[in-house]
Design a protein around this motif. Structure first.
Motif, PDB file in Angstrom:
ATOM      1  N   ILE A   1      29.249  -5.357  15.536  1.00  0.00           N
ATOM      2  CA  ILE A   1      28.755  -6.596  16.165  1.00  0.00           C
ATOM      3  C   ILE A   1      27.401  -6.255  16.758  1.00  0.00           C
ATOM      4  O   ILE A   1      27.311  -5.455  17.692  1.00  0.00           O
ATOM      5  CB  ILE A   1      29.701  -7.091  17.278  1.00  0.00           C
ATOM      6  CG1 ILE A   1      31.134  -7.223  16.751  1.00  0.00           C
ATOM      7  CG2 ILE A   1      29.213  -8.406  17.851  1.00  0.00           C
ATOM      8  CD1 ILE A   1      32.167  -7.530  17.824  1.00  0.00           C
ATOM      9  N   GLY A   2      26.364  -6.799  16.209  1.00  0.00           N
ATOM     10  CA  GLY A   2      25.043  -6.421  16.732  1.00  0.00           C
ATOM     11  C   GLY A   2      23.960  -7.352  16.269  1.00  0.00           C
ATOM     12  O   GLY A   2      24.182  -8.240  15.442  1.00  0.00           O
ATOM     13  N   VAL A   3      22.790  -7.126  16.826  1.00  0.00           N
ATOM     14  CA  VAL A   3      21.644  -7.997  16.540  1.00  0.00           C
ATOM     15  C   VAL A   3      20.589  -7.177  15.821  1.00  0.00           C
ATOM     16  O   VAL A   3      20.245  -6.104  16.286  1.00  0.00           O
ATOM     17  CB  VAL A   3      21.064  -8.537  17.850  1.00  0.00           C
ATOM     18  CG1 VAL A   3      19.918  -9.490  17.553  1.00  0.00           C
ATOM     19  CG2 VAL A   3      22.127  -9.230  18.652  1.00  0.00           C
TER      20      VAL A   3
ATOM     21  N   ARG B   1      26.559  -8.989  28.334  1.00  0.00           N
ATOM     22  CA  ARG B   1      25.122  -9.248  28.424  1.00  0.00           C
ATOM     23  C   ARG B   1      24.433  -7.935  28.772  1.00  0.00           C
ATOM     24  O   ARG B   1      24.830  -7.254  29.713  1.00  0.00           O
ATOM     25  CB  ARG B   1      24.855 -10.313  29.497  1.00  0.00           C
ATOM     26  CG  ARG B   1      23.491 -10.939  29.387  1.00  0.00           C
ATOM     27  CD  ARG B   1      23.338 -12.051  30.368  1.00  0.00           C
ATOM     28  NE  ARG B   1      23.259 -11.558  31.747  1.00  0.00           N
ATOM     29  CZ  ARG B   1      23.157 -12.323  32.817  1.00  0.00           C
ATOM     30  NH1 ARG B   1      23.155 -13.643  32.677  1.00  0.00           N
ATOM     31  NH2 ARG B   1      23.083 -11.802  34.015  1.00  0.00           N
TER      32      ARG B   1
ATOM     33  N   GLU C   1      14.256  -8.674  29.174  1.00  0.00           N
ATOM     34  CA  GLU C   1      14.798  -9.442  28.044  1.00  0.00           C
ATOM     35  C   GLU C   1      16.270  -9.082  27.859  1.00  0.00           C
ATOM     36  O   GLU C   1      16.636  -7.915  27.969  1.00  0.00           O
ATOM     37  CB  GLU C   1      14.039  -9.114  26.762  1.00  0.00           C
ATOM     38  CG  GLU C   1      12.626  -9.645  26.735  1.00  0.00           C
ATOM     39  CD  GLU C   1      11.849  -9.156  25.525  1.00  0.00           C
ATOM     40  OE1 GLU C   1      10.763  -9.676  25.286  1.00  0.00           O
ATOM     41  OE2 GLU C   1      12.317  -8.228  24.829  1.00  0.00           O
ATOM     42  N   MET C   2      17.061 -10.085  27.500  1.00  0.00           N
ATOM     43  CA  MET C   2      18.507  -9.847  27.435  1.00  0.00           C
ATOM     44  C   MET C   2      19.053 -10.073  26.026  1.00  0.00           C
ATOM     45  O   MET C   2      18.494 -10.840  25.249  1.00  0.00           O
ATOM     46  CB  MET C   2      19.226 -10.795  28.393  1.00  0.00           C
ATOM     47  CG  MET C   2      18.986 -10.469  29.837  1.00  0.00           C
ATOM     48  SD  MET C   2      19.934 -11.540  30.913  1.00  0.00           S
ATOM     49  CE  MET C   2      18.758 -12.819  31.236  1.00  0.00           C
ATOM     50  N   SER C   3      20.149  -9.393  25.753  1.00  0.00           N
ATOM     51  CA  SER C   3      20.915  -9.619  24.523  1.00  0.00           C
ATOM     52  C   SER C   3      22.363  -9.893  24.905  1.00  0.00           C
ATOM     53  O   SER C   3      22.780  -9.553  26.009  1.00  0.00           O
ATOM     54  CB  SER C   3      20.906  -8.365  23.656  1.00  0.00           C
ATOM     55  OG  SER C   3      19.879  -8.412  22.729  1.00  0.00           O
ATOM     56  N   PHE C   4      23.100 -10.443  23.971  1.00  0.00           N
ATOM     57  CA  PHE C   4      24.517 -10.648  24.265  1.00  0.00           C
ATOM     58  C   PHE C   4      25.337 -10.354  23.027  1.00  0.00           C
ATOM     59  O   PHE C   4      24.818 -10.340  21.900  1.00  0.00           O
ATOM     60  CB  PHE C   4      24.763 -12.069  24.759  1.00  0.00           C
ATOM     61  CG  PHE C   4      25.235 -13.030  23.686  1.00  0.00           C
ATOM     62  CD1 PHE C   4      24.401 -13.349  22.640  1.00  0.00           C
ATOM     63  CD2 PHE C   4      26.500 -13.598  23.732  1.00  0.00           C
ATOM     64  CE1 PHE C   4      24.823 -14.228  21.653  1.00  0.00           C
ATOM     65  CE2 PHE C   4      26.924 -14.482  22.745  1.00  0.00           C
ATOM     66  CZ  PHE C   4      26.081 -14.792  21.707  1.00  0.00           C
ATOM     67  N   MET C   5      26.595 -10.070  23.253  1.00  0.00           N
ATOM     68  CA  MET C   5      27.527  -9.886  22.151  1.00  0.00           C
ATOM     69  C   MET C   5      28.886 -10.445  22.553  1.00  0.00           C
ATOM     70  O   MET C   5      29.297 -10.276  23.706  1.00  0.00           O
ATOM     71  CB  MET C   5      27.674  -8.402  21.823  1.00  0.00           C
ATOM     72  CG  MET C   5      26.525  -7.868  20.986  1.00  0.00           C
ATOM     73  SD  MET C   5      26.260  -6.117  21.164  1.00  0.00           S
ATOM     74  CE  MET C   5      25.242  -6.030  22.584  1.00  0.00           C
ATOM     75  N   PRO C   6      29.552 -11.122  21.640  1.00  0.00           N
ATOM     76  CA  PRO C   6      30.889 -11.640  21.973  1.00  0.00           C
ATOM     77  C   PRO C   6      31.914 -10.511  21.946  1.00  0.00           C
ATOM     78  O   PRO C   6      31.796  -9.574  21.144  1.00  0.00           O
ATOM     79  CB  PRO C   6      31.156 -12.654  20.856  1.00  0.00           C
ATOM     80  CG  PRO C   6      30.302 -12.230  19.710  1.00  0.00           C
ATOM     81  CD  PRO C   6      29.119 -11.514  20.286  1.00  0.00           C
TER      82      PRO C   6
ATOM     83  N   TYR D   1      32.101 -12.037  27.022  1.00  0.00           N
ATOM     84  CA  TYR D   1      30.752 -11.768  26.517  1.00  0.00           C
ATOM     85  C   TYR D   1      30.168 -10.577  27.269  1.00  0.00           C
ATOM     86  O   TYR D   1      30.413 -10.416  28.466  1.00  0.00           O
ATOM     87  CB  TYR D   1      29.833 -12.978  26.715  1.00  0.00           C
ATOM     88  CG  TYR D   1      30.275 -14.153  25.889  1.00  0.00           C
ATOM     89  CD1 TYR D   1      30.022 -14.196  24.531  1.00  0.00           C
ATOM     90  CD2 TYR D   1      30.989 -15.213  26.462  1.00  0.00           C
ATOM     91  CE1 TYR D   1      30.462 -15.247  23.751  1.00  0.00           C
ATOM     92  CE2 TYR D   1      31.428 -16.271  25.697  1.00  0.00           C
ATOM     93  CZ  TYR D   1      31.158 -16.276  24.333  1.00  0.00           C
ATOM     94  OH  TYR D   1      31.610 -17.317  23.568  1.00  0.00           O
TER      95      TYR D   1
ATOM     96  N   MET E   1      31.342 -10.848  30.993  1.00  0.00           N
ATOM     97  CA  MET E   1      31.785 -12.135  31.525  1.00  0.00           C
ATOM     98  C   MET E   1      33.062 -12.548  30.807  1.00  0.00           C
ATOM     99  O   MET E   1      33.058 -12.672  29.582  1.00  0.00           O
ATOM    100  CB  MET E   1      30.701 -13.187  31.289  1.00  0.00           C
ATOM    101  CG  MET E   1      29.363 -12.808  31.887  1.00  0.00           C
ATOM    102  SD  MET E   1      28.073 -13.869  31.261  1.00  0.00           S
ATOM    103  CE  MET E   1      26.659 -13.151  32.061  1.00  0.00           C
TER     104      MET E   1
ATOM    105  N   ARG F   1      17.137  -5.499  17.125  1.00  0.00           N
ATOM    106  CA  ARG F   1      16.233  -6.161  18.066  1.00  0.00           C
ATOM    107  C   ARG F   1      16.023  -5.262  19.288  1.00  0.00           C
ATOM    108  O   ARG F   1      16.971  -4.663  19.793  1.00  0.00           O
ATOM    109  CB  ARG F   1      16.901  -7.468  18.453  1.00  0.00           C
ATOM    110  CG  ARG F   1      16.374  -8.142  19.658  1.00  0.00           C
ATOM    111  CD  ARG F   1      17.270  -9.325  19.928  1.00  0.00           C
ATOM    112  NE  ARG F   1      16.965  -9.864  21.233  1.00  0.00           N
ATOM    113  CZ  ARG F   1      16.949 -11.148  21.496  1.00  0.00           C
ATOM    114  NH1 ARG F   1      17.233 -12.020  20.560  1.00  0.00           N
ATOM    115  NH2 ARG F   1      16.678 -11.578  22.693  1.00  0.00           N
TER     116      ARG F   1
END
Lengths: 255, 251
Positions: B249-251, B219, B141-146, B217, B174, B135
C-alpha cells in the motif's frame, strides 16, 4: 482552450475505477491535502460513477476537511448500484475548496476491492487540475500526448489495460509495444465518453516480450506506450494484473 | 535474464569511472526506493525511456544503495539498450545491508537522464507489486494510507529519508474517535521499518482495534528539512493461521 481560461488548483479530479462483482465490496479512501498549508478548511468531495450499462450519476459528500483522511463504501455512496454488473466501473473523484490560494494537487486517493478471493488496494491516478472556461466548460489539464510505462507479468498472471474516458468526446487511443527490433501498434478501438474499457495485453506480451529470471521466477517484461492524436487529458490508463486461473484481479498500477 | 547474469560486470566496472552520481543528479532525475533482502521480500529495478520508440542508443542507470543508517554500501552503474526495459535484479547488490527491525533493508537511489521512468518490482511472498517512483513529502507535506486494523493483520510501515538531513516523521493513526501520534527519527539517507501493531499501537492505551476489523488511516508528515517517502506492507494471516498474504500500500 482560449486565453480567458484559468487554472484552478483548488479544484482537482482523479480518474479511477473499482472492481464490481456480486461478492465484491469496494471502498474509496481519500485525503485532501494542500501541501504545507495548515488549517482544516472544508472540502467539497464529489464522486461520479459511470461505465457500461450504468447511468452516469454523482454524489456530493459532506464533512470533508483538508488534511483529514476519509473514506466510505462505494455501495453506500451509490445504494442503487445494480448488483448484476461485473468488471471495472469508472469513478471520478473531485475535490474542491473555496480558498483560491490552496493547491490540492498533492491529494491522494486509494481504491480497495475485496471479496473472499481478492484483496486489492491501489493508489488512484494523480489528481489533475481542472481548467475552467468562461462558460460552464470544464476540462482537465493536459499533460502529454502519450503515457509510457512497463508491464511485468509472471507465470500464473495476466495483464490488461484499463482505459477510462471521462471526457465528453470519444477517443481512439493507440497502444504501442516495443520489442528488441520492432514495435507493434494496435488501435484500441473507440472509447466512448464516460466509459471504462479493458484491453487484454497478455497475447501481445507473449509475442516477444523480454524474459527475465527474477529470484528464480520468470517474468515477461515489456514497455508499453498509449498515445492519442487529440488531447489525452480526458483519458487515464491503468494496468490490471489478474490471477490467470481464477481471473481474480491481484493488483493495479497507473500507467 | 538480468544484466549481472549477462556478463555486464566488466562493463559496470568501466562505467563506474565515469559520471559520478552527484554529477548526474544535476541534469537527470532521481528516485528513492525502499529495498529489502530476504526470502520473503525481493526487489528488481525497472527503467524505461518515455520516448522508448525513438531511442536508438543506450541508456545509463546509476544506483547507490544505503543501509538503514544511510551509509552508502554499494554503488553501481548499468547500461542497457534504450529501446528495452532496463531490468536490474537488486539482490546481488544488497549483501552489505544491515539487519534492523528484523530485516536487512535500506534505501536505493536511482539516477538517470531526463526522460526515463523508474519502477521497483517487489516480490512479497507469492504476491508482486510494481511501484513507480515514490512520492516525496517535504517540509510539512503529508501522505496517508488506509489501514484495516485487526488481530489477524500486521502493517509494516517503511520510511525512507531521501535527504542529506536527519528527519523527524510524525505518524498519526486515526481510527474510530482516536488519533494517537508518534515521532520517528530517521538518519540522512536512512530507512526505518515500523510494525504498527507490534511497536506503535501497544504503547497507546487502547486495544479496541483488536476486536474485529477496524478501518483506520495513517497520516505521515515529516518535520524539518528532510524529504520522506513511505509505504505499507500489509501482512494478513489466514484465520487458521497457516497461511499469510502480503500486499503493498503506497504512493
Amino acid at each position: 482552450m482560449g486565453l480567458s481560461e484559468r487554472t484552478i488548483a483548488n479544484e482537482v479530479v482523479s480518474k479511477c475505477f473499482f472492481w464490481r462483482a456480486p461478492d465484491t465490496r469496494s471502498r474509496i479512501h481519500f485525503f485532501p491535502t494542500a501541501g504545507t498549508a495548515g488549517g482544516h478548511y472544508p472540502v467539497a468531495c464529489s464522486l461520479r460513477l459511470f461505465g457500461k450499462g450504468l447511468k452516469d450519476r454523482s454524489v456530493e459528500l459532506e464533512g470533508g476537511r483538508v488534511s483529514q483522511p476519509d473514506g466510505l463504501r462505494i455501495e453506500d455512496a451509490f445504494p442503487d448500484l445494480p448488483s448484476d454488473i461485473s468488471g471495472p466501473v469508472g469513478l471520478e473523484v473531485g475535490l474542491k475548496v473555496s480558498q483560491g490560494r490552496l493547491n490540492l494537487l498533492g491529494s491522494e486517493v486509494f481504491i480497495e476491492s475485496s471479496s473472499a478471493q481478492m484483496n486489492m488496494v491501489y493508489n488512484g491516478a494523480p489528481f489533475r487540475v481542472v481548467r475552467r472556461g468562461d462558460g460552464d466548460s470544464v476540462r482537465v489539464e493536459s499533460l502529454a500526448s502519450k503515457r509510457t510505462g512497463v508491464v511485468a507479468v509472471q507465470g500464473g498472471q495476466t495483464a490488461s489495460l484499463i482505459i477510462i474516458n471521462t471526457g465528453l468526446d470519444s477517443a481512439k487511443p493507440k497502444l504501442t509495444m516495443f520489442r528488441e527490433e520492432r514495435e507493434d501498434s494496435v488501435q484500441l478501438g473507440t472509447i466512448g465518453p464516460l466509459t471504462v474499457f479493458e484491453f487484454p495485453l497478455h497475447e501481445l506480451l507473449m509475442q516477444g516480450a523480454q524474459k527475465h529470471q527474477i529470484q528464480s521466477t520468470e517474468v515477461q517484461i515489456a514497455p508499453v506506450c498509449c498515445s492519442l492524436s487529440e488531447d489525452i487529458a480526458q483519458l487515464e490508463f491503468y494496468v490490471l494484473y489478474r490471477d490467470a486461473n481464477s481471473k481474480t484481479p491481484c493488483f493495479v498500477n497507473v500507467l | 535474464m538480468c544484466w549481472h547474469e549477462r556478463g555486464f560486470w566488466s562493463e559496470i566496472e568501466k562505467l563506474q569511472r565515469f559520471n559520478s552520481l552527484q554529477g548526474m543528479e544535476a541534469t537527470g532525475i532521481t528516485s528513492h526506493f525502499w529495498i529489502a533482502s530476504s526470502e520473503c521480500f525481493s526487489s528488481a529495478l525497472l527503467v524505461v525511456a518515455e520516448d522508448v520508440g525513438e531511442k536508438a542508443s543506450r541508456a545509463l542507470v546509476s544506483c547507490s544503495v544505503c543501509d538503514v543508517d544511510g551509509v552508502p554500501v554499494q554503488e553501481f552503474q548499468v547500461e542497457y539498450p534504450a529501446r528495452e526495459v532496463g531490468v536490474i535484479e537488486l539482490q546481488p547488490f544488497l549483501s552489505a545491508l544491515k539487519m534492523r527491525d528484523g530485516l536487512a533493508h535500506g534505501h536505493l537511489i536511482v539516477r538517470t537522464n531526463e526522460g526515463f521512468r523508474h519502477f521497483c518490482r517487489y516480490q512479497l511472498g507469492e504476491q508482486s507489486a510494481m511501484v513507480p517512483t515514490p512520492r516525496l513529502n517535504r517540509g510539512r507535506e503529508m501522505s496517508f494510507m488506509p489501514l484495516l486494523l485487526g488481530s489477524h493483520r500486521e502493517h509494516l510501515l517503511v520510511l525512507v529519508n531521501d535527504s542529506e538531513a536527519e528527519s523527524q516523521v510524525v505518524l498519526r493513526i486515526m481510527y474510530g474517535t482516536r488519533s494517537p501520534e508518534w515521532t520517528v527519527q530517521i538518519p540522512p539517507n536512512g530507512s526505518r521499518m515500523v510494525s504498527i501493531e507490534k511497536e506503535l499501537l501497544p504503547t497507546f492505551d487502547d486495544s479496541s482495534w483488536k476486536k474485529g476489523v477496524v478501518q483506520g488511516y495513517l497520516r505521515v508528515s515529516p518535520r524539518g528539512s528532510g524529504a520522506i517517502s513511505s509505504a505499507i506492507i500489509e501482512r494478513v494471516e489466514s484465520i487458521e493461521g497457516d497461511n499469510e498474504m502480503y500486499r503493498w500500500i503506497g504512493v
